[in-house]
Design an enzyme around this catalytic site. Structure first.
Site, PDB file in Angstrom:
ATOM      1  N   CYS A  87       0.828  -1.215   0.000  1.00 38.70           N
ATOM      2  CA  CYS A  87       0.000   0.000   0.000  1.00 38.70           C
ATOM      3  C   CYS A  87       0.868   1.273   0.000  1.00 38.70           C
ATOM      4  CB  CYS A  87      -0.999  -0.047   1.145  1.00 38.70           C
ATOM      5  SG  CYS A  87      -2.445   0.970   0.809  1.00 38.70           S
ATOM      6  N   HIS A  92      -3.263  -5.348   1.878  1.00 39.64           N
ATOM      7  CA  HIS A  92      -2.521  -5.588   3.132  1.00 39.64           C
ATOM      8  C   HIS A  92      -2.497  -7.073   3.490  1.00 39.64           C
ATOM      9  CE1 HIS A  92      -2.054  -1.392   4.548  1.00 39.64           C
ATOM     10  NE2 HIS A  92      -3.091  -1.188   3.770  1.00 39.64           N
ATOM     11  N   GLU A 116      -0.575  -8.549   5.369  1.00 37.07           N
ATOM     12  CA  GLU A 116      -0.195  -8.712   6.785  1.00 37.07           C
ATOM     13  C   GLU A 116      -1.413  -8.699   7.703  1.00 37.07           C
ATOM     14  OE1 GLU A 116       0.090  -6.115   4.963  1.00 37.07           O
ATOM     15  OE2 GLU A 116      -0.288  -4.267   6.081  1.00 37.07           O
TER      16      GLU A 116
HETATM   17  N1  GLN Z   1      -3.660   6.297   1.276  1.00 42.11           N
HETATM   18  C1  GLN Z   1      -2.333   6.048   1.772  1.00 42.11           C
HETATM   19  C2  GLN Z   1      -1.299   6.857   1.003  1.00 42.11           C
HETATM   20  O1  GLN Z   1      -1.607   7.455   0.032  1.00 42.11           O
HETATM   21  C3  GLN Z   1      -1.984   4.576   1.714  1.00 42.11           C
HETATM   22  C4  GLN Z   1      -2.916   3.791   2.600  1.00 42.11           C
HETATM   23  C5  GLN Z   1      -2.345   2.530   3.160  1.00 42.11           C
HETATM   24  O2  GLN Z   1      -1.138   2.324   3.196  1.00 42.11           O
HETATM   25  N2  GLN Z   1      -3.211   1.709   3.673  1.00 42.11           N
HETATM   26  O3  GLN Z   1      -0.163   6.897   1.375  1.00 42.11           O
END
Ligand code: GLN
Length: 186
Positions: A78, A164, A166
């Site tokens: 992410c 995610h 994890e």
């Molecule tokens: N929206 C976050 C970003 O732009 C990422 C979200 C996440 O890591 N769950 O950095």
């Protein structure tokens, strides 16, 4: 046995530590340049990429992370995937540029803050304000897609997931990274 470092400046790094321990691997938190020397692979966790980027710059970790990534595997989830991407859309933002992908931040819109989806092979994916991978380079291998876009990709040494892994009990994504790190050591 390989040792995985988890960048622990911000975000859900503890969940990654637990996920690797479940796989029987050693995982340690990394906050400084010296700690990079004793790990075989590195995870950049989910969190808030803008905040993480600021902390990386504050700790002078930008170049050491790029150098680490030139010789050892890095896995970004992410926000971590955003930091690995060569190009970031949705607000001008620096990145490590280790993977030949273009990502758009918060691309599912405000309505879809988070969701759980079933991917190929029954892989459960938790998306939290996730980016969308808008472009992948020719050498990038797409390992899973959701709603027509890649969500788990590999580019040479490196791997990224916009979800995610994890946060679920399924260890396949973490195991895939461990396999990559083990291969790279030989
Ligand atoms: N929206 C976050 C970003 O732009 C990422 C979200 C996440 O890591 N769950 O950095």
């Amino acid at each position: 046995m390989v040792t995985i470092g988890i960048l622990a400046l911000q975000g859900d790094f503890e969940a990654h530590v637990r996920a690797f321990l479940r796989c029987g691997a050693a995982a340690v938190e990394v906050r400084a340049v010296d700690e990079l020397k004793s790990v075989d692979g590195l995870v950049i966790p989910g969190g808030e990429s803008t905040t993480m980027l600021k902390l990386i710059q504050l700790e002078n970790l930008m170049e050491p992370l790029r150098e680490f990534g030139s010789r050892a595997p890095v896995f970004g989830t992410c926000a971590g995937a955003i930091l690995l991407a060569r190009e970031v859309l949705g607000g001008q933002q620096d990145s490590l540029g280790l993977m030949d992908i273009t990502v758009e931040r918060n691309a599912y819109g405000r309505q879809l803050q988070s969701c759980v989806a079933q991917l190929e092979d029954g892989l459960e994916a938790v998306f939290i304000r996730a980016p969308i991978i808008r472009r992948v380079g020719n050498a990038v291998r797409v390992r899973a897609t959701y709603a027509g876009s890649p969500v788990w990709v590999e580019d040479g040494l490196h791997m990224a997931a916009t979800f995610h892994p994890e946060l679920t009990d399924d260890s396949r994504v973490h195991q895939a990274f461990l396999d990559k790190v083990a291969q790279c050591r030989h």
